[in-house]
Scaffold this motif. Structure first.
Motif, PDB file in Angstrom:
ATOM      1  N   SER A  26       1.119   5.067  -5.551  1.00 26.59           N
ATOM      2  CA  SER A  26       0.769   5.873  -6.926  1.00 26.59           C
ATOM      3  C   SER A  26       1.666   5.305  -7.816  1.00 26.59           C
ATOM      4  N   LEU A  27       1.192   4.935  -8.918  1.00 28.75           N
ATOM      5  CA  LEU A  27       2.083   3.985 -10.157  1.00 28.75           C
ATOM      6  C   LEU A  27       1.708   5.098 -11.186  1.00 28.75           C
ATOM      7  N   MET A  28       2.815   4.627 -12.149  1.00 31.85           N
ATOM      8  CA  MET A  28       3.080   5.550 -13.395  1.00 31.85           C
ATOM      9  C   MET A  28       2.414   4.683 -14.573  1.00 31.85           C
ATOM     10  N   GLY A  29       1.121   4.779 -14.760  1.00 32.36           N
ATOM     11  CA  GLY A  29       0.660   3.938 -16.043  1.00 32.36           C
ATOM     12  C   GLY A  29       0.438   2.685 -15.766  1.00 32.36           C
ATOM     13  N   ASP A  30      -0.344   2.242 -16.893  1.00 29.47           N
ATOM     14  CA  ASP A  30      -0.742   0.786 -16.946  1.00 29.47           C
ATOM     15  C   ASP A  30       0.331  -0.245 -16.756  1.00 29.47           C
ATOM     16  N   HIS A  31       1.397   0.182 -17.473  1.00 28.53           N
ATOM     17  CA  HIS A  31       2.756  -0.952 -17.519  1.00 28.53           C
ATOM     18  C   HIS A  31       3.104  -1.295 -15.829  1.00 28.53           C
ATOM     19  N   GLU A  32       3.167  -0.014 -15.233  1.00 30.10           N
ATOM     20  CA  GLU A  32       3.454  -0.379 -13.755  1.00 30.10           C
ATOM     21  C   GLU A  32       2.575  -1.266 -13.134  1.00 30.10           C
ATOM     22  N   LYS A  33       1.143  -0.977 -13.146  1.00 28.02           N
ATOM     23  CA  LYS A  33      -0.152  -1.690 -12.780  1.00 28.02           C
ATOM     24  C   LYS A  33       0.066  -3.327 -13.032  1.00 28.02           C
ATOM     25  N   GLU A  34       0.446  -3.482 -14.180  1.00 30.78           N
ATOM     26  CA  GLU A  34       0.495  -4.934 -14.788  1.00 30.78           C
ATOM     27  C   GLU A  34       1.758  -5.534 -14.094  1.00 30.78           C
ATOM     28  N   LEU A  35       2.741  -4.762 -13.769  1.00 27.38           N
ATOM     29  CA  LEU A  35       4.245  -5.357 -13.150  1.00 27.38           C
ATOM     30  C   LEU A  35       3.923  -5.651 -11.876  1.00 27.38           C
ATOM     31  N   LEU A  36       3.150  -4.512 -11.276  1.00 26.36           N
ATOM     32  CA  LEU A  36       2.932  -4.698  -9.719  1.00 26.36           C
ATOM     33  C   LEU A  36       2.148  -5.953  -9.440  1.00 26.36           C
ATOM     34  N   ASP A  37       1.094  -6.000 -10.556  1.00 28.93           N
ATOM     35  CA  ASP A  37       0.153  -7.348 -10.463  1.00 28.93           C
ATOM     36  C   ASP A  37       0.860  -8.511 -10.128  1.00 28.93           C
ATOM     37  N   SER A  38       2.196  -8.696 -11.204  1.00 31.18           N
ATOM     38  CA  SER A  38       3.013 -10.007 -11.454  1.00 31.18           C
ATOM     39  C   SER A  38       3.635 -10.061 -10.004  1.00 31.18           C
ATOM     40  N   PHE A  39       3.598  -9.330  -8.880  1.00 33.00           N
ATOM     41  CA  PHE A  39       4.407  -9.502  -7.779  1.00 33.00           C
ATOM     42  C   PHE A  39       3.446 -10.499  -6.748  1.00 33.00           C
ATOM     43  N   PHE A  40       2.108 -10.240  -7.244  1.00 32.96           N
ATOM     44  CA  PHE A  40       1.164 -11.065  -6.233  1.00 32.96           C
ATOM     45  C   PHE A  40       1.301 -10.672  -4.661  1.00 32.96           C
ATOM     46  N   LEU A  41       1.302  -9.430  -4.363  1.00 31.94           N
ATOM     47  CA  LEU A  41       1.477  -9.086  -3.268  1.00 31.94           C
ATOM     48  C   LEU A  41      -0.006  -8.954  -2.413  1.00 31.94           C
ATOM     49  N   LEU A  42       0.081  -9.356  -0.949  1.00 29.04           N
ATOM     50  CA  LEU A  42      -1.202  -9.554  -0.322  1.00 29.04           C
ATOM     51  C   LEU A  42      -1.660  -8.018   0.004  1.00 29.04           C
ATOM     52  N   SER A  43      -0.913  -7.151   0.289  1.00 30.77           N
ATOM     53  CA  SER A  43      -1.417  -5.915   0.786  1.00 30.77           C
ATOM     54  C   SER A  43      -1.724  -4.712  -0.466  1.00 30.77           C
ATOM     55  N   ALA A  44      -1.541  -5.357  -1.599  1.00 30.05           N
ATOM     56  CA  ALA A  44      -2.103  -4.777  -3.097  1.00 30.05           C
ATOM     57  C   ALA A  44      -3.626  -5.117  -3.199  1.00 30.05           C
ATOM     58  N   LYS A  45      -4.022  -6.113  -2.530  1.00 32.04           N
ATOM     59  CA  LYS A  45      -5.318  -6.434  -2.768  1.00 32.04           C
ATOM     60  C   LYS A  45      -6.439  -5.742  -2.211  1.00 32.04           C
ATOM     61  N   PRO A  46      -7.540  -5.457  -3.122  1.00 31.36           N
ATOM     62  CA  PRO A  46      -8.519  -4.545  -2.544  1.00 31.36           C
ATOM     63  C   PRO A  46      -9.113  -5.096  -1.424  1.00 31.36           C
ATOM     64  N   ILE A  47      -9.707  -4.493  -0.562  1.00 28.10           N
ATOM     65  CA  ILE A  47     -10.209  -4.786   0.541  1.00 28.10           C
ATOM     66  C   ILE A  47     -11.730  -4.330   1.018  1.00 28.10           C
ATOM     67  N   LEU A  48     -12.515  -5.116   1.336  1.00 23.81           N
ATOM     68  CA  LEU A  48     -13.833  -4.733   1.704  1.00 23.81           C
ATOM     69  C   LEU A  48     -14.043  -4.906   3.024  1.00 23.81           C
ATOM     70  N   TYR A  49     -14.522  -3.886   4.038  1.00 28.21           N
ATOM     71  CA  TYR A  49     -14.812  -4.293   5.207  1.00 28.21           C
ATOM     72  C   TYR A  49     -16.226  -4.378   5.440  1.00 28.21           C
ATOM     73  N   ALA A  50     -16.959  -5.475   6.064  1.00 33.24           N
ATOM     74  CA  ALA A  50     -18.246  -5.682   6.653  1.00 33.24           C
ATOM     75  C   ALA A  50     -18.275  -5.397   8.063  1.00 33.24           C
ATOM     76  N   ALA A  51     -18.893  -4.156   8.494  1.00 30.28           N
ATOM     77  CA  ALA A  51     -19.144  -3.571   9.866  1.00 30.28           C
ATOM     78  C   ALA A  51     -20.498  -4.328  10.504  1.00 30.28           C
ATOM     79  N   ASN A  52     -20.390  -5.190  11.104  1.00 30.25           N
ATOM     80  CA  ASN A  52     -21.614  -5.953  11.871  1.00 30.25           C
ATOM     81  C   ASN A  52     -22.059  -5.031  13.226  1.00 30.25           C
ATOM     82  N   VAL A  53     -23.317  -4.643  12.766  1.00 26.19           N
ATOM     83  CA  VAL A  53     -24.046  -3.890  13.952  1.00 26.19           C
ATOM     84  C   VAL A  53     -25.145  -4.489  14.246  1.00 26.19           C
ATOM     85  N   ALA A  54     -25.845  -3.973  15.509  1.00 22.93           N
ATOM     86  CA  ALA A  54     -27.232  -4.342  16.257  1.00 22.93           C
ATOM     87  C   ALA A  54     -28.059  -4.275  15.280  1.00 22.93           C
TER      88      ALA A  54
END
Length: 245
Positions: free
Chosen positions: A62-90
């Protein structure tokens, strides 16, 4: 699949933890030197460190406002990236899914990610068909779109991206922009001169353009709009930019 997802997630968390701890050491020296901005960064870094030590991905913080989001983005952390899972089925499970899909969906929901159910078997068959045959095949399967199309749409949604279209005499082309981009910024994606000398954007809804067949027909029907600098471009807009430099 959730076991493998957990392993990958933990590896990213450990990598981020190493990066954060090294950054904390560097920022602490700046704080001691009286840097007030560094003090704000240090506070966020320590919260991120605590979150990672709990084996939680940064994207769930949980972040406090856009300022923290911009600051967090500047860290370039891998686990901060959004994830999309593709579930392969028959092929037989493309509409119903299975217990593994349910596990992946539950995992994704908990961390705020998305899941697209696809069948590599179906996609392989679609790749060998002509466009008309593809539509018939999808209809027979009870599907509106291919897995690839659904994957692309989900990725765009997750990343906050949309597409607008330019339709000239020589070519028709789609341009990708961030959702919420105003007309001059969208024009700048084509060329910086378009943004610098922006006058207006003649805009037609995609559905109207397809239904009427041309820009001139849309103009005659009164469905071509002249939008100014404050216009927020919408997904699927067909646009002709007027500019002067």
């Amino acid at each position: 699949p959730t076991r493998d997802m957990g392993v990958v997630s933990l590896e990213l968390i450990l990598k981020d933890l190493d990066s954060v701890e090294r950054r904390i050491d560097r920022v602490q020296r700046a704080v001691k030197a009286g840097d007030k901005k560094a003090a704000q960064e240090l506070d966020l870094l320590k919260r991120v460190q605590t979150h990672l030590l709990d084996e939680k991905s940064v994207r769930t913080m949980s972040l406090m406002g856009d300022h923290e989001k911009e600051l967090l983005d500047s860290f370039f952390l891998l686990s901060a990236k959004p994830i999309l899972y593709a579930a392969n089925v028959a092929e037989s499970e493309i509409l119903t899914g299975n217990v593994y899909v349910e596990e992946v969906q539950a995992w994704a929901k908990e961390e705020g990610s998305e899941v697209v159910v696809v069948s590599a078997e179906i996609e392989s068959q679609l790749a060998q068909l002509a466009p008309d045959e593809k539509n018939m095949f999808l209809e027979d399967m009870g599907l509106e779109n291919s897995g690839l199309e659904r994957l692309i749409k989900a990725a765009y949604h997750l990343l906050g991206l949309i597409t607008y279209i330019t339709a000239g005499v020589k070519e028709v082309r789609a341009w990708t922009i961030t959702r919420g981009t105003k007309a001059p910024g969208a024009a700048g994606v084509i060329h910086s001169d378009f943004e610098r000398g922006f006058i207006r954007a003649e805009t037609i809804k995609y559905e109207d353009y397809v239904r009427l067949g041309s820009e001139s027909a849309a103009r005659q029907a009164g469905l071509l709009r002249a939008e100014g600098k404050e216009y927020v471009v919408q997904d699927g807009d067909v646009i002709h930019f007027l500019f002067n430099v």
